[in-house]
Each structure stands twice: as structure tokens, then as C-alpha cells.
Design a protein around this motif. Structure first.
Motif, PDB file in Angstrom:
ATOM      1  N   PHE A  61      53.434 -49.445  -1.846  1.00 19.98           N
ATOM      2  CA  PHE A  61      54.047 -48.565  -2.656  1.00 19.98           C
ATOM      3  C   PHE A  61      54.194 -48.800  -4.005  1.00 19.98           C
ATOM      4  O   PHE A  61      53.917 -47.970  -4.683  1.00 19.98           O
ATOM      5  CB  PHE A  61      55.379 -48.115  -1.912  1.00 19.98           C
ATOM      6  N   GLU A  62      54.275 -50.238  -4.281  1.00 18.82           N
ATOM      7  CA  GLU A  62      54.246 -50.743  -5.708  1.00 18.82           C
ATOM      8  C   GLU A  62      52.944 -50.126  -6.551  1.00 18.82           C
ATOM      9  O   GLU A  62      53.104 -49.468  -7.749  1.00 18.82           O
ATOM     10  CB  GLU A  62      54.521 -52.136  -6.072  1.00 18.82           C
ATOM     11  N   ASP A  63      51.849 -50.364  -5.942  1.00 19.28           N
ATOM     12  CA  ASP A  63      50.620 -49.885  -6.473  1.00 19.28           C
ATOM     13  C   ASP A  63      50.504 -48.321  -6.552  1.00 19.28           C
ATOM     14  O   ASP A  63      50.204 -48.046  -7.642  1.00 19.28           O
ATOM     15  CB  ASP A  63      49.327 -50.503  -5.721  1.00 19.28           C
ATOM     16  N   PHE A  64      50.874 -47.705  -5.524  1.00 21.66           N
ATOM     17  CA  PHE A  64      51.026 -46.322  -5.668  1.00 21.66           C
ATOM     18  C   PHE A  64      51.816 -45.772  -6.551  1.00 21.66           C
ATOM     19  O   PHE A  64      51.183 -44.956  -7.305  1.00 21.66           O
ATOM     20  CB  PHE A  64      51.311 -45.627  -4.175  1.00 21.66           C
ATOM     21  N   PHE A  65      52.881 -46.245  -6.659  1.00 21.33           N
ATOM     22  CA  PHE A  65      53.825 -45.764  -7.784  1.00 21.33           C
ATOM     23  C   PHE A  65      53.305 -45.987  -8.940  1.00 21.33           C
ATOM     24  O   PHE A  65      53.722 -45.052  -9.978  1.00 21.33           O
ATOM     25  CB  PHE A  65      55.307 -46.351  -7.417  1.00 21.33           C
ATOM     26  N   GLY A  66      52.710 -47.086  -9.481  1.00 17.82           N
ATOM     27  CA  GLY A  66      52.372 -47.456 -10.555  1.00 17.82           C
ATOM     28  C   GLY A  66      51.162 -46.754 -11.064  1.00 17.82           C
ATOM     29  O   GLY A  66      50.723 -46.492 -12.030  1.00 17.82           O
ATOM     30  N   ALA A  67      50.287 -46.153  -9.970  1.00 17.76           N
ATOM     31  CA  ALA A  67      49.114 -45.572 -10.410  1.00 17.76           C
ATOM     32  C   ALA A  67      49.174 -44.165 -10.618  1.00 17.76           C
ATOM     33  O   ALA A  67      48.451 -43.389 -11.261  1.00 17.76           O
ATOM     34  CB  ALA A  67      48.236 -45.525  -9.034  1.00 17.76           C
ATOM     35  N   TYR A  68      50.211 -43.528 -10.395  1.00 10.60           N
ATOM     36  CA  TYR A  68      50.757 -42.082 -10.456  1.00 10.60           C
ATOM     37  C   TYR A  68      51.943 -41.617 -11.322  1.00 10.60           C
ATOM     38  O   TYR A  68      52.955 -42.502 -10.814  1.00 10.60           O
ATOM     39  CB  TYR A  68      50.587 -41.081  -9.260  1.00 10.60           C
ATOM     40  N   GLU A  69      51.870 -40.750 -12.468  1.00 11.45           N
ATOM     41  CA  GLU A  69      53.298 -40.380 -13.188  1.00 11.45           C
ATOM     42  C   GLU A  69      54.019 -39.659 -12.270  1.00 11.45           C
ATOM     43  O   GLU A  69      55.065 -39.768 -12.249  1.00 11.45           O
ATOM     44  CB  GLU A  69      52.697 -39.978 -14.258  1.00 11.45           C
ATOM     45  N   THR A  70      53.274 -38.649 -11.629  1.00  8.76           N
ATOM     46  CA  THR A  70      53.948 -37.759 -10.879  1.00  8.76           C
ATOM     47  C   THR A  70      53.581 -37.806  -9.361  1.00  8.76           C
ATOM     48  O   THR A  70      52.175 -37.498  -9.276  1.00  8.76           O
ATOM     49  CB  THR A  70      54.050 -36.317 -11.327  1.00  8.76           C
ATOM     50  N   ILE A  71      54.021 -37.914  -8.352  1.00  5.62           N
ATOM     51  CA  ILE A  71      54.130 -37.495  -6.836  1.00  5.62           C
ATOM     52  C   ILE A  71      54.668 -36.502  -6.401  1.00  5.62           C
ATOM     53  O   ILE A  71      55.935 -36.531  -6.439  1.00  5.62           O
ATOM     54  CB  ILE A  71      54.219 -39.068  -6.168  1.00  5.62           C
ATOM     55  N   ILE A  72      53.877 -35.372  -5.756  1.00  2.00           N
ATOM     56  CA  ILE A  72      54.556 -34.614  -4.988  1.00  2.00           C
ATOM     57  C   ILE A  72      53.837 -34.187  -3.671  1.00  2.00           C
ATOM     58  O   ILE A  72      52.715 -34.214  -3.467  1.00  2.00           O
ATOM     59  CB  ILE A  72      54.419 -33.031  -5.949  1.00  2.00           C
ATOM     60  N   LEU A 139      46.280 -45.219  -1.048  1.00  2.00           N
ATOM     61  CA  LEU A 139      47.503 -46.258  -0.310  1.00  2.00           C
ATOM     62  C   LEU A 139      46.855 -47.695  -0.200  1.00  2.00           C
ATOM     63  O   LEU A 139      46.771 -48.004   1.131  1.00  2.00           O
ATOM     64  CB  LEU A 139      48.024 -45.565   0.601  1.00  2.00           C
ATOM     65  N   VAL A 140      46.134 -48.127  -0.906  1.00  2.00           N
ATOM     66  CA  VAL A 140      45.424 -49.557  -0.740  1.00  2.00           C
ATOM     67  C   VAL A 140      46.345 -50.698  -0.955  1.00  2.00           C
ATOM     68  O   VAL A 140      47.263 -50.602  -1.574  1.00  2.00           O
ATOM     69  CB  VAL A 140      44.128 -49.612  -1.590  1.00  2.00           C
TER      70      VAL A 140
END
Length: 140
Positions: A61-72, A139-140
Motif C-alpha cells: 500500500f505504501e508503494d500504491f499510495f505513492g504512485a497515484y495522486e488520486t485513487i477512486i 499492487l506490486v
């Protein structure tokens, strides 16, 4: 393996959509991790990836949150097996990176919930999550 019933149909849907996905979209790491047992398993079936335990899930999740400014996450269709603590949701994931690129994915998640340890005092949580993703694994 089946787990004892822990939530009603409506409670399972609320857990998945409001407690989990709403917190993912808000990038609220503590609340997201609070949805998982310490020994939870998170698999992206279409990419053959596996994250075992909260430390690996946190890193994902740290990587996922860092890769995208907005998640919907939106347009949910849920199927529930309350008797066995299972829920499935098909949905659209809309991801906006910092450069303005938008990624749309049509995904389906399968969850198994079980009671918390110590007699369930900490409430039900995800024990297993299986994700089927329509595009490249984010989600890697």
C-alpha cells in the motif's frame, strides 16, 4: 476452510466499501491496515503476486499510495455469503498519477473475513483477499 459468520450481509458490504475502500481512496494507511489480521494474505491472482502478513501488505500500500495522486474505487456490484464471512465486489478503479495520466481498471475482489483473536474483541477483519485485475498489476 469456512469461518464462522461474523457480520450480516449489510455489515459485510459496509466493511468492504466504507471501512476498506473509502480508507484506501483517502490513503489512510492505519485505517486500511486495521481491516487486516496480522497474518492476512493478499493475492493478485492475475499477476501471481502474494503479500503475506501486515508488513508486506503495508509495503504494497505504501508503494500504491505513492504512485497515484488520486485513487477512486466506484461502481460496485457486491455478492455476499454472510453465512461464511465472504464478500465479492466487482468495481472500477480509477487511478490518477502525478503527471495526469488516468488508469482505469475493472477489478473483482474476493474477501474472507474472520473474527479477531482474543474472542473477537478486536472485531472481524480480512484474513484473505484475492484480486482479479483487468490490466497491469498496480499492487506490486
Amino acid at each position: 476452510m469456512q469461518y464462522e459468520p461474523v457480520l450480516t450481509r449489510d455489515e459485510l458490504i459496509d466493511f468492504a466499501l466504507n471501512r476498506y475502500f473509502a480508507r484506501v481512496d483517502a490513503k489512510d494507511m492505519d485505517a486500511v491496515l486495521g481491516c487486516f489480521h496480522d497474518t492476512a494474505l493478499f493475492c493478485v491472482q492475475t499477476a501471481f503476486t502474494r503479500h503475506s502478513g501486515k508488513a508486506e501488505i503495508r509495503r504494497m500500500f505504501e508503494d500504491f499510495f505513492g504512485a497515484y495522486e488520486t485513487i477512486i474505487h466506484r461502481d460496485f456490484t457486491c455478492t455476499v455469503d454472510a453465512a461464511n464471512g465472504r464478500i465479492t465486489a466487482s468495481f472500477t478503479a480509477e487511478l490518477h498519477d502525478v503527471g495526469g495520466k488516468v488508469t482505469l481498471l475493472n477489478n473483482t475482489n474476493f474477501w474472507r473475513l474472520r473474527r479477531g483473536e482474543a474472542g473477537g474483541a478486536d472485531g472481524p477483519r480480512f484474513q484473505e483477499v484475492y484480486v482479479y485485475m483487468s490490466g497491469a498489476n498496480v499492487l506490486v
